[in-house]
Write a protein that holds these residues in place. Sequence first.
Motif, mmCIF file in Angstrom:
data_model
loop_
_atom_site.group_PDB
_atom_site.id
_atom_site.type_symbol
_atom_site.label_atom_id
_atom_site.label_comp_id
_atom_site.label_asym_id
_atom_site.label_seq_id
_atom_site.Cartn_x
_atom_site.Cartn_y
_atom_site.Cartn_z
ATOM 1 N N ALA A 19 17.858 79.399 64.921
ATOM 2 C CA ALA A 19 17.527 77.996 65.182
ATOM 3 C C ALA A 19 18.487 77.394 66.203
ATOM 4 O O ALA A 19 18.071 76.636 67.095
ATOM 5 C CB ALA A 19 17.568 77.195 63.877
ATOM 6 N N THR A 20 19.754 77.738 66.103
ATOM 7 C CA THR A 20 20.740 77.240 67.073
ATOM 8 C C THR A 20 20.424 77.749 68.468
ATOM 9 O O THR A 20 20.474 76.998 69.456
ATOM 10 C CB THR A 20 22.165 77.675 66.672
ATOM 11 N N LEU A 21 20.072 79.001 68.578
ATOM 12 C CA LEU A 21 19.738 79.572 69.881
ATOM 13 C C LEU A 21 18.488 78.922 70.466
ATOM 14 O O LEU A 21 18.468 78.545 71.641
ATOM 15 C CB LEU A 21 19.531 81.089 69.755
ATOM 16 N N LEU A 22 17.464 78.739 69.640
ATOM 17 C CA LEU A 22 16.213 78.161 70.135
ATOM 18 C C LEU A 22 16.351 76.671 70.464
ATOM 19 O O LEU A 22 15.791 76.192 71.446
ATOM 20 C CB LEU A 22 15.096 78.363 69.106
ATOM 21 N N LEU A 23 17.091 75.931 69.644
ATOM 22 C CA LEU A 23 17.215 74.489 69.848
ATOM 23 C C LEU A 23 18.319 74.107 70.828
ATOM 24 O O LEU A 23 18.199 73.106 71.533
ATOM 25 C CB LEU A 23 17.458 73.783 68.508
#
Length: 148
Positions: A19-23
Motif C-alpha cells: 500500500a505504501t508503494l502504490l500510494l
Amino acid sequence: MLLKTFGWSLLVTAVALLATLLLGGVGPFTIVAILIVLEVSLSFDNAVVNAKILVRMSPFWQRMFLTVGVLIAVFGMRLIFPLLLVTLTAHLNPLEVVRLAVDGGTGPGTYAQYIHDAHPAIAGFGGMFLGMLFLDWLFEDRDIHWLD
C-alpha cells in the motif's frame, strides 16, 4: 513453523508495504521499509530483556505484562504519546492535533512544525531519563563492580 507463528504479522507487513508503494511511491516505501527493520531489531532487543523478567512471573502476570505492554508500546508510545506531546507543547485542542496529524504538511502551523518546535522538550526529557539510568547504573550497589 515460521508462517504458523508469524503468518498474520508477515501478511499485514506485506500489505502495508505494498500500500505504501502504490500510494506513496518509492521514497515513502523505502522509509517504511527502513522503519520496519529498525522496529524489528529494537523489538528483539526488548524481547531479551522482557524474557528475563517474564521468567519470574506467574502465567497470569506474564499474559498481563505482554498484553498491557504491547498496548502501551504500540498504541501509547507510538500513537497517543506524540499526539499528547504536541497537544501540551503547542497548547492546542487534542482534536485539532489529530486533524493536523492526519492532514500532513511541513509548513508553519502543521503537525510536523509543532513536533519540530517540541524537540527541545523531548530531547531534554530523553537526556534526563538517560542521565538517571546512568546514575542508577553508576551508584547502584552490585555484587560485580565495573569501577572500583
